[in-house]
Design a protein around this motif. Structure first.
Motif, PDB file in Angstrom:
ATOM      1  N   VAL A   1       0.858  -1.179   0.000  1.00 19.83           N
ATOM      2  CA  VAL A   1       0.000   0.000   0.000  1.00 19.83           C
ATOM      3  C   VAL A   1       0.898   1.233   0.000  1.00 19.83           C
ATOM      4  O   VAL A   1       1.761   1.382   0.863  1.00 19.83           O
ATOM      5  N   ASP A   2       0.708   2.091  -0.993  1.00 18.31           N
ATOM      6  CA  ASP A   2       1.435   3.359  -1.056  1.00 18.31           C
ATOM      7  C   ASP A   2       0.569   4.444  -0.428  1.00 18.31           C
ATOM      8  O   ASP A   2      -0.651   4.467  -0.636  1.00 18.31           O
ATOM      9  N   THR A   3       1.209   5.335   0.334  1.00 20.68           N
ATOM     10  CA  THR A   3       0.462   6.359   1.067  1.00 20.68           C
ATOM     11  C   THR A   3       1.095   7.736   0.925  1.00 20.68           C
ATOM     12  O   THR A   3       2.286   7.868   0.652  1.00 20.68           O
ATOM     13  N   ARG A   4       0.252   8.723   1.166  1.00 22.48           N
ATOM     14  CA  ARG A   4       0.666  10.112   1.352  1.00 22.48           C
ATOM     15  C   ARG A   4      -0.162  10.632   2.517  1.00 22.48           C
ATOM     16  O   ARG A   4      -1.380  10.514   2.496  1.00 22.48           O
ATOM     17  N   LEU A   5       0.502  11.205   3.523  1.00 18.00           N
ATOM     18  CA  LEU A   5      -0.179  11.713   4.709  1.00 18.00           C
ATOM     19  C   LEU A   5       0.110  13.201   4.842  1.00 18.00           C
ATOM     20  O   LEU A   5       1.271  13.619   4.809  1.00 18.00           O
ATOM     21  N   TYR A   6      -0.963  13.989   4.980  1.00 15.48           N
ATOM     22  CA  TYR A   6      -0.851  15.438   5.121  1.00 15.48           C
ATOM     23  C   TYR A   6      -1.489  15.878   6.429  1.00 15.48           C
ATOM     24  O   TYR A   6      -2.569  15.404   6.782  1.00 15.48           O
ATOM     25  N   PHE A   7      -0.840  16.786   7.143  1.00 16.43           N
ATOM     26  CA  PHE A   7      -1.429  17.500   8.276  1.00 16.43           C
ATOM     27  C   PHE A   7      -1.501  18.960   7.858  1.00 16.43           C
ATOM     28  O   PHE A   7      -0.468  19.578   7.574  1.00 16.43           O
TER      29      PHE A   7
ATOM     30  N   GLN B   1      -5.027  -0.451  -7.533  1.00 15.98           N
ATOM     31  CA  GLN B   1      -4.464   0.574  -8.409  1.00 15.98           C
ATOM     32  C   GLN B   1      -5.286   1.862  -8.467  1.00 15.98           C
ATOM     33  O   GLN B   1      -5.009   2.723  -9.302  1.00 15.98           O
ATOM     34  N   GLN B   2      -6.276   2.022  -7.611  1.00 17.68           N
ATOM     35  CA  GLN B   2      -7.064   3.258  -7.579  1.00 17.68           C
ATOM     36  C   GLN B   2      -6.884   3.926  -6.229  1.00 17.68           C
ATOM     37  O   GLN B   2      -7.109   3.304  -5.190  1.00 17.68           O
ATOM     38  N   ALA B   3      -6.486   5.179  -6.253  1.00 16.12           N
ATOM     39  CA  ALA B   3      -6.243   5.913  -5.009  1.00 16.12           C
ATOM     40  C   ALA B   3      -7.552   6.216  -4.300  1.00 16.12           C
ATOM     41  O   ALA B   3      -8.565   6.512  -4.931  1.00 16.12           O
ATOM     42  N   GLY B   4      -7.505   6.123  -2.996  1.00 16.21           N
ATOM     43  CA  GLY B   4      -8.623   6.523  -2.157  1.00 16.21           C
ATOM     44  C   GLY B   4      -8.147   7.604  -1.198  1.00 16.21           C
ATOM     45  O   GLY B   4      -6.986   7.612  -0.790  1.00 16.21           O
ATOM     46  N   TRP B   5      -9.040   8.521  -0.860  1.00 11.85           N
ATOM     47  CA  TRP B   5      -8.697   9.631   0.039  1.00 11.85           C
ATOM     48  C   TRP B   5      -9.555   9.590   1.285  1.00 11.85           C
ATOM     49  O   TRP B   5     -10.759   9.369   1.217  1.00 11.85           O
TER      50      TRP B   5
ATOM     51  N   ASP C   1     -11.134  16.360   9.986  1.00 12.52           N
ATOM     52  CA  ASP C   1     -10.907  17.690  10.552  1.00 12.52           C
ATOM     53  C   ASP C   1     -10.635  17.504  12.040  1.00 12.52           C
ATOM     54  O   ASP C   1     -11.491  17.007  12.767  1.00 12.52           O
ATOM     55  N   THR C   2      -9.427  17.872  12.493  1.00 10.83           N
ATOM     56  CA  THR C   2      -9.039  17.645  13.884  1.00 10.83           C
ATOM     57  C   THR C   2      -8.656  18.948  14.564  1.00 10.83           C
ATOM     58  O   THR C   2      -8.216  19.891  13.904  1.00 10.83           O
ATOM     59  N   GLU C   3      -8.818  18.982  15.881  1.00 14.73           N
ATOM     60  CA  GLU C   3      -8.389  20.145  16.655  1.00 14.73           C
ATOM     61  C   GLU C   3      -6.877  20.218  16.746  1.00 14.73           C
ATOM     62  O   GLU C   3      -6.296  21.291  16.709  1.00 14.73           O
ATOM     63  N   ALA C   4      -6.239  19.061  16.888  1.00 13.78           N
ATOM     64  CA  ALA C   4      -4.799  19.015  17.163  1.00 13.78           C
ATOM     65  C   ALA C   4      -3.932  19.525  16.015  1.00 13.78           C
ATOM     66  O   ALA C   4      -2.973  20.258  16.246  1.00 13.78           O
ATOM     67  N   VAL C   5      -4.244  19.138  14.771  1.00 11.30           N
ATOM     68  CA  VAL C   5      -3.374  19.492  13.641  1.00 11.30           C
ATOM     69  C   VAL C   5      -4.134  20.076  12.455  1.00 11.30           C
ATOM     70  O   VAL C   5      -3.550  20.294  11.401  1.00 11.30           O
ATOM     71  N   GLY C   6      -5.419  20.314  12.598  1.00 17.68           N
ATOM     72  CA  GLY C   6      -6.217  20.813  11.483  1.00 17.68           C
ATOM     73  C   GLY C   6      -6.681  19.669  10.605  1.00 17.68           C
ATOM     74  O   GLY C   6      -6.906  18.558  11.066  1.00 17.68           O
ATOM     75  N   VAL C   7      -6.790  19.930   9.312  1.00 18.83           N
ATOM     76  CA  VAL C   7      -7.294  18.923   8.378  1.00 18.83           C
ATOM     77  C   VAL C   7      -6.199  17.884   8.102  1.00 18.83           C
ATOM     78  O   VAL C   7      -5.067  18.221   7.755  1.00 18.83           O
ATOM     79  N   VAL C   8      -6.563  16.618   8.270  1.00 19.97           N
ATOM     80  CA  VAL C   8      -5.682  15.493   7.984  1.00 19.97           C
ATOM     81  C   VAL C   8      -6.187  14.834   6.707  1.00 19.97           C
ATOM     82  O   VAL C   8      -7.376  14.539   6.582  1.00 19.97           O
ATOM     83  N   LYS C   9      -5.288  14.613   5.753  1.00 24.20           N
ATOM     84  CA  LYS C   9      -5.634  13.910   4.519  1.00 24.20           C
ATOM     85  C   LYS C   9      -4.690  12.729   4.366  1.00 24.20           C
ATOM     86  O   LYS C   9      -3.479  12.860   4.552  1.00 24.20           O
ATOM     87  N   LEU C  10      -5.286  11.593   4.025  1.00 24.54           N
ATOM     88  CA  LEU C  10      -4.519  10.380   3.793  1.00 24.54           C
ATOM     89  C   LEU C  10      -4.918   9.807   2.446  1.00 24.54           C
ATOM     90  O   LEU C  10      -6.093   9.542   2.208  1.00 24.54           O
TER      91      LEU C  10
END
Length: 143
Positions: free
Chosen positions: A27-33, A102-106, A110-119
């Protein structure tokens, strides 16, 4: 901050003890805070186990993943997303998402600690492996 990977060693030990065929997922990932890229990582996950990466220290994170195969040829990826405030890990969420190979999912939280989290998660590979045939370096770059 140090980067650590867990899960694969214990899973390999359990797998070698059983000597049965089992599923291996990449599984390939990208994590954003808050729109800041925290990591781009490839996970090798054994059936029934989880794998995680972490970067500890203030501003760090921990991301753990587990994969479940569904009846309809889709997969459910379960995650635990945590942030590190320098003193402790704070669980931001434990979302799951259903994806096709082979299809990306997002996932977006929305969190208090770090704002919007996207994975972003993409199941790029699924194989059945037997008798010591698992070589992690076939899935991710080894150093």
């Amino acid at each position: 901050m140090s980067v650590v990977k867990h899960g694969l060693i214990s899973a390999l030990w359990l797998w070698s003890a059983s000597a049965l065929a089992m599923s291996v997922y990449q599984v390939d990932t990208r994590l954003y805070f808050a729109q800041q890229l925290m990591t781009t990582a490839s996970y090798v996950i054994l059936e029934g186990d989880s794998s995680q990466y972490e970067q500890r220290g203030e501003g760090g994170y921990r991301l753990a993943l587990q994969v479940e195969e569904n009846q309809d040829a889709s997969y459910t990826i379960h995650s635990t997303i945590q942030s590190d405030n320098g003193k402790e890990l704070i669980t931001l969420g434990t979302p799951s998402i259903q994806v096709l190979p082979q299809q990306a999912g997002w996932i977006e939280l929305d969190t208090e600690a770090v704002g919007v989290v996207k994975l972003q998660v993409t199941l790029v590979r699924h194989e059945e492996v037997e008798d010591g045939a698992l070589n992690e370096c076939e899935y991710v770059e080894c150093q």
